[in-house]
Design a protein around this motif. Structure first.
Motif: not given
Length: 243
Positions: A202-223
């Protein structure tokens, strides 16, 4: 469920008419978001409804297509015929219809799982995209394949059996070039325990974009994240995107 009070329209596309569930809580919406479900997804599923509710709460119109070949949509065709390219092509047809139907509004893209893969391509081809919200987003087919390899041979055999054409496209399906072309602000929300789109993917998807503004990972959540904590994180993501 948000779909209970929504309109059901049809978008003409090169693949035929695609049903689209459309809702707004405001007579003059601030914008329209195309909300794209994943493989075997549907607008009424909990993870899609969570995204829809976040936009509706901010005065946006939500347009969620029922794309072909989903097991959750009995009228959408055989689920074993789903592909990355077909999912993207169908979503692109609805995106073009949306732009023609509401041409003077902000238009944004949101997607879950391979819906996020699809909207990356749409954003890469449309400089007028207001923003992208991606939930549990795979950057490529190899991301999904490598995750299944890590789960074991049964997980790989399952996708071969359920969706052979989808499996065949895994080595070549790649959204990275499209994301790199898009200047639209991007937010990613994902489940920290997701075994299909792992946290680093998921971070790779975020990092592939030049204008990433927000990345959040929810504890204990799946797909398929949903619930109060997910709603709060989606709200934060939309704030970061200027929604």
């Amino acid at each position: 469920i948000w779909t209970d009070s929504a309109l059901r329209l049809e978008a003409p596309t090169s693949l035929g008419a695609v049903p689209v569930v459309v809702a707004s809580t405001d007579d003059t919406p601030k914008g329209t978001v195309l909300l794209v479900h994943g493989r075997n997804g549907a607008p009424g599923q909990a993870q899609i409804a969570e995204i829809a509710e976040a936009y509706l709460a901010r005065g946006w119109r939500v347009a969620a297509p029922e794309l072909p070949h989903s097991i959750a949509l009995p009228d959408s065709g055989p689920s074993d015929q789903v592909t990355f390219s077909g999912h993207t092509q169908a979503a692109a047809g609805v995106w073009a219809w949306l732009a023609a139907t509401w041409p003077d509004q902000r238009r944004a893209l949101a997607g879950h799982s391979i819906g996020a893969f699809a909207v990356a391509h749409l954003a890469g081809d449309d400089p007028d995209t207001d923003h992208i919200l991606a939930v549990s987003p795979p950057l490529s087919g190899m991301v999904l394949l490598s995750a299944r390899v890590a789960m074991g041979p049964d997980a790989v055999e399952a996708v071969k059996r359920e969706a052979p054409l989808f499996h065949a496209e895994m080595p070549v399906a790649d959204a990275a070039p499209a994301l790199a072309r898009s200047a639209a602000p991007l937010a990613v929300v994902t489940g920290a325990e997701d075994g299909l789109v792992r946290l680093h993917d998921a971070r790779a998807y975020f990092n592939a974009a030049p204008n990433g503004r927000f990345f959040g990972a929810l504890p204990n959540e799946h797909h398929c994240p949903a619930g109060a904590a997910c709603g709060q994180m989606l709200a934060a993501a939309l704030t970061a995107l200027g929604v």
